[in-house]
Design an enzyme around this catalytic site. Sequence first.
Site, PDB file in Angstrom:
ATOM      1  N   ASP A   1      56.469 -59.562 -81.742  1.00 46.02           N
ATOM      2  CA  ASP A   1      54.924 -59.869 -82.237  1.00 46.02           C
ATOM      3  C   ASP A   1      54.777 -59.330 -83.618  1.00 46.02           C
ATOM      4  O   ASP A   1      53.808 -59.552 -84.301  1.00 46.02           O
ATOM      5  CB  ASP A   1      53.750 -59.297 -81.405  1.00 46.02           C
ATOM      6  CG  ASP A   1      53.769 -57.824 -81.560  1.00 46.02           C
ATOM      7  OD1 ASP A   1      54.595 -57.277 -80.979  1.00 46.02           O
ATOM      8  OD2 ASP A   1      52.482 -57.390 -82.014  1.00 46.02           O
TER       9      ASP A   1
ATOM     10  N   ASP B   1      54.058 -54.160 -76.332  1.00 46.76           N
ATOM     11  CA  ASP B   1      52.753 -53.849 -77.304  1.00 46.76           C
ATOM     12  C   ASP B   1      52.616 -55.214 -78.156  1.00 46.76           C
ATOM     13  O   ASP B   1      53.314 -55.171 -78.955  1.00 46.76           O
ATOM     14  CB  ASP B   1      52.875 -52.327 -77.889  1.00 46.76           C
ATOM     15  CG  ASP B   1      52.674 -51.546 -77.098  1.00 46.76           C
ATOM     16  OD1 ASP B   1      51.452 -50.822 -76.447  1.00 46.76           O
ATOM     17  OD2 ASP B   1      53.568 -50.784 -76.596  1.00 46.76           O
TER      18      ASP B   1
ATOM     19  N   ASP C   1      59.583 -57.508 -76.106  1.00 46.19           N
ATOM     20  CA  ASP C   1      58.812 -56.292 -76.886  1.00 46.19           C
ATOM     21  C   ASP C   1      57.781 -56.080 -75.720  1.00 46.19           C
ATOM     22  O   ASP C   1      57.475 -56.901 -74.871  1.00 46.19           O
ATOM     23  CB  ASP C   1      58.367 -56.611 -78.021  1.00 46.19           C
ATOM     24  CG  ASP C   1      57.320 -55.658 -78.709  1.00 46.19           C
ATOM     25  OD1 ASP C   1      57.803 -54.445 -78.643  1.00 46.19           O
ATOM     26  OD2 ASP C   1      56.475 -56.287 -79.376  1.00 46.19           O
TER      27      ASP C   1
END
Length: 249
Positions: A196, A20, A18
Amino acid sequence: MTLDLDRLQLERCAFFLDVDGTLIDIAASPQEVVIPPDLVQLLHQLQNRTQGALALVSGRSVDDLRQLLPHLDVIIAGEHGAEIWRPGETPQNLGAAPIPHELTEALEKITHDFDGVVLERKPRGRAIHFRAIPTQEYAVRDAVALAVKPFAQRFEVVPGKMVAEVRTIGIDKGQAIAKLMQDPTFKGRLPVFAGDDVTDEAGFLIVRAHGGAVIRVGGAPRADLDRHFETPAELRGWLSRCVTERAPA
């Protein structure tokens, strides 16, 4: 059972990352993120060590990520798995339906009702960002849910960090990773996925099903994680050590 990530042989792994909140810090808006000066070089090194078995799996669109990282030619699964781009090809739609004009209008109205809310129009989805007004989080989420309700047969709202994502039902990062795992470059390798947010959980499930490793950045440590890092900088530091300190198998 968790895996010992410090004993991974990179030449036998496939990395799905991932962006961001995972590789880079989240900013007040997607346009305000800061790209660490060594990130592209680090990803190139990881790409080389895995013989190309590296993909970015992001909520951003393919075009957005290519502009954000213009000197990086890696496979991208964009918009939470709605599309896959391979260098030299056009993005492949993995089943995302066009967003109806009426739904976009309903979401646009929310930006007028709440000062500080921003509507992001992605090629295959929409995102309502409300990072500027965190105290209004629940009110904004309720408004988005109400706007999507008439279209609930085809579209759903997926919560994220100070964002509400609107996407086609059945589209997620897990199905994109599963598809990429069938590519010759990735097939037969141990998948490693770092994320996240809530939108990464589907990817965690698929990677686990393939016997791979899951890494979470931020949030609370969990027993089902193979590794937890507090910040993107910690993850980048670990990746850097992987590519520079471990001799090829």
